[in-house]
Design an enzyme around this catalytic site. Structure first.
Site, short mmCIF file in Angstrom:
data_model
loop_
_atom_site.label_atom_id
_atom_site.label_comp_id
_atom_site.label_asym_id
_atom_site.label_seq_id
_atom_site.Cartn_x
_atom_site.Cartn_y
_atom_site.Cartn_z
N CYS A 334 0.81 -1.22 0.00
CA CYS A 334 0.00 0.00 0.00
C CYS A 334 0.84 1.28 0.00
CB CYS A 334 -0.91 0.03 1.22
SG CYS A 334 -1.94 -1.43 1.44
N ILE A 335 2.08 1.19 0.45
CA ILE A 335 2.88 2.41 0.62
C ILE A 335 3.91 2.58 -0.50
CG2 ILE A 335 2.53 2.26 3.10
CD1 ILE A 335 5.44 1.47 3.43
#
Length: 344
Positions: A334-335
């Protein structure tokens, strides 16, 4: 133009991230903020062992970034509010009719459905900003979407969930046909495989409402890695069982029925907020490696590494403790956002 989103396992030019700024997902106190910065930086530093990393950093966080990040990581200053770069940054694509051309899809980002706590005015400019830095052709889209809401095989298949792209808080007037047409235009998807939902925790206040990148990913065309909760006391036991049954009946863009590889969840069931969504599916592929989520469970983390390395032959898996990142609402995938390599 024939834009196509490559598979994540194709060669990368680099990985992009954004350094955390102040915000509700960062935690409640300075000590938790520091743990968050450290976990974020550990991911960047691990990726940098395999390929270049560029980090967008708000000027107010420069000292923290320089203190925690490897000197190998390129720092680019720009205003940052939201920092889950997979979701608000660009989705990179290539044009098979024009070798060497890189494209960057600029989805509409509204903080995962415009919840009251979200701040995204600055982050919404990051896709265009990043496209300019890379020299990519900008592909504007009116679809509210996030990079964590799609997974592709690079050959026309896309996995997605009904509760994300069809979320009325995101796309009030969307239906499957309209979403699929836009994904065909922007990322070259010719076969959409819709999952009915995501993991239970992902529907909490700081969740994404069902991102696919914590549930399932296409390891190679025709083969899906699926999050598998084996404990019937966890609500995702029924969720993962239902998704397995559905995916087992689906075919990809080439007409292949999916082979499903179970990726068991760790043993942990709860944290202080409730049932966890700890998932080894939320890993990042890098050049020659796999950056895998770990949850402080030696046996389960090792089992996940073995499954991942078998699913991606020739890659070395590196496990990082991702519990602090998950406490903020996501994981390693997600990052981060990969930029595919293109011929120059």
């Amino acid at each position: 133009m024939a834009w196509r989103m490559p598979h994540e396992g194709d060669p990368h030019e680099r990985t992009w991230m954004a350094f955390p700024a102040e915000g509700p997902t960062l935690g409640d106190d300075p000590a938790e903020h520091e743990r968050f910065y450290e976990a974020w930086s550990a991911v960047a530093n691990a990726v940098a062992e395999f390929e270049p990393v560029t980090m967008l950093v708000d000027p107010s966080r420069t000292d923290d970034a320089r203190r925690l990040l490897s000197s190998a990581i390129e720092i680019v200053h720009t205003p940052v509010d939201e920092f889950w770069f997979r979701d608000h940054g660009p989705t990179f694509v290539v044009d098979d009719e024009r070798p060497g051309v890189l494209g960057a899809v600029d989805w509409v980002f509204n903080g995962w459905g415009a919840p009251e706590w979200a701040q995204w005015d600055k982050a919404a400019a990051h896709a265009r900003f990043t496209a300019e830095l890379t020299g990519a052709e900008l592909i504007s889209s009116l679809l509210v979407n996030e990079g964590g809401g799609i997974h592709v095989d690079g050959e026309g298949t896309v996995l997605l969930t009904e509760t994300v792209q069809l979320d009325p808080r995101r796309n009030r007037f969307a239906d499957r046909a309209r979403v699929e047409a836009e994904l065909a235009r922007t990322i070259g998807a010719t076969r959409a495989v819709w999952l009915p939902r995501g993991l239970t925790r992902d529907y909490d206040e700081f969740g994404t409402n069902g991102h696919v990148d914590i549930v399932a990913t296409i390891a190679t065309p025709g083969r899906v890695l699926l999050h598998t909760q084996q404990n019937p006391d966890h609500p995702d036991f029924e969720v993962s069982r239902a998704l397995r049954g559905l995916l087992g009946q689906q075919t990809d863009a080439a007409g292949r029925r999916f082979e499903i590889i179970d990726l068991p969840a760790p043993d942990a069931l709860r944290d202080r907020e409730g049932f966890v969504d700890y998932s080894y599916v939320n890993h990042l592929l890098v050049n020659g490696g796999i950056i895998a989520c770990g949850f402080g469970e030696e046996r389960a983390d090792a089992r996940a590494r073995e499954i991942l390395e078998a699913a991606y032959p020739g890659r070395r898996a590196v496990t990082l403790d991702a519990r602090q990142i998950f406490a903020g609402g996501g994981g390693i995938h997600c990052i981060t956002q990969q930029q595919p390599a293109v011929a120059r």
